[in-house]
Design a protein around this motif. Structure first.
Motif, PDB file in Angstrom:
ATOM      1  N   ARG A 208       1.099  -0.920   0.141  1.00  0.00           N
ATOM      2  CA  ARG A 208      -0.384  -0.262  -0.401  1.00  0.00           C
ATOM      3  C   ARG A 208       0.778   1.605  -0.175  1.00  0.00           C
TER       4      ARG A 208
ATOM      5  N   LYS B 127       2.636   5.021   0.107  1.00  0.00           N
ATOM      6  CA  LYS B 127       1.627   5.768  -0.123  1.00  0.00           C
ATOM      7  C   LYS B 127       2.036   7.075  -0.892  1.00  0.00           C
TER       8      LYS B 127
ATOM      9  N   ASP C 222       7.416   9.129  -0.930  1.00  0.00           N
ATOM     10  CA  ASP C 222       6.137   9.778   0.911  1.00  0.00           C
ATOM     11  C   ASP C 222       7.483   9.072   2.190  1.00  0.00           C
TER      12      ASP C 222
ATOM     13  N   GLU D 142       6.722   7.538   4.542  1.00  0.00           N
ATOM     14  CA  GLU D 142       6.603   6.422   5.044  1.00  0.00           C
ATOM     15  C   GLU D 142       6.312   4.918   4.312  1.00  0.00           C
ATOM     16  N   ASP D 143       6.804   5.520   2.917  1.00  0.00           N
ATOM     17  CA  ASP D 143       7.554   3.944   2.287  1.00  0.00           C
ATOM     18  C   ASP D 143       8.672   3.653   2.686  1.00  0.00           C
TER      19      ASP D 143
END
Ligand SMILES: Cc1cc2nc3c(=O)[nH]c(=O)nc-3n(C[C@H](O)[C@H](O)[C@H](O)COP(=O)(O)OP(=O)(O)OC[C@H]3O[C@@H](n4cnc5c(N)ncnc54)[C@H](O)[C@@H]3O)c2cc1C
Length: 174
Positions: free
Chosen positions: A22, A24, A49, A51-52
């Motif tokens: 998933r 981002k 991103d 977070e990735d």
């Protein structure tokens, strides 16, 4: 670099490859020029991103290595630093970030360039019957309509989208 990989694969019998299902980060496809035959600019924008990138701090892989099952097959963390990341302390968060930037690759599941979305979403291209908004008699039936990438392979969902398109067309014309 060549020495690093030949050593890794020579000794290796168990590998773990985390897969970011998933992401981002969002890529883009833009026109290169006004010539419709020009190839477009495709920018996958991988790992943009933060977070990735955090996902690839593979602490959980290290934890798996600590399990009895893994220990029983002699699995251990490959202990030679990756050549491009020698400036980081091996095993540190920055080391894993560096490794991800060097070694992460794609599984070729791009989607969402014509996403299905409600009218409230300005980036939506097709409605819930796959009709292109604002254009008559035009549907899109491929992976591009997926608003988000599926948590797995995209071929079967693409086939399902095609089947649904066939049903929608039959509903309208039979
Ligand atoms: C290397 C690779 C490996 C993959 N491995 C897997 C896997 O193991 N499992 C899995 O589930 N998914 C896999 N995928 C993803 C899967 O192949 C795609 O998600 C799926 O094919 C998307 O279907 P699609 O119909 O949207 O696009 P596509 O399958 O790309 O179909 C687009 C079609 O449009 C045609 N076309 C393009 N331009 C024109 C034009 N101007 N006029 C007419 N026709 C045109 C093309 O020839 C093509 O047939 C992989 C993808 C790649 C690239």
């Amino acid at each position: 670099m060549e020495e690093y990989f030949s050593d890794l694969f020579y000794h290796d019998s168990v590998t773990m490859g985390p897969t970011l299902l998933r992401p981002k980060s969002r890529g883009s496809i833009t026109l290169r020029s006004t010539d419709p035959f020009d190839q477009p600019n495709i920018d996958p924008n991988f790992l943009a991103d933060p977070e990735d990138l955090e996902f690839f701090q593979v602490g959980f892989c290290v934890e798996i290595l600590e399990t009895n099952a893994m220990k029983s097959v002699g699995a251990k963390l490959y202990d030679k630093p990756f050549p491009g990341c020698r400036h980081q302390q091996m095993g540190s968060d920055d080391y894993w970030r560096c490794l991800a930037r060097h070694l992460a690759s794609t599984v070729y599941h791009p989607v969402g360039t014509c996403k299905m979305a409600p009218d409230s979403d300005p980036m939506g291209v097709v409605d819930n019957k796959l009709r292109v908004k604002g254009v008559t008699n035009l549907r899109v039936a491929d992976a591009s309509i997926m608003p988000l990438v599926t948590s797995g392979n995209t071929n079967a969902p693409s086939i399902m989208i095609g089947e649904r398109a066939a049903d929608f067309i039959k509903e309208d014309h039979l």
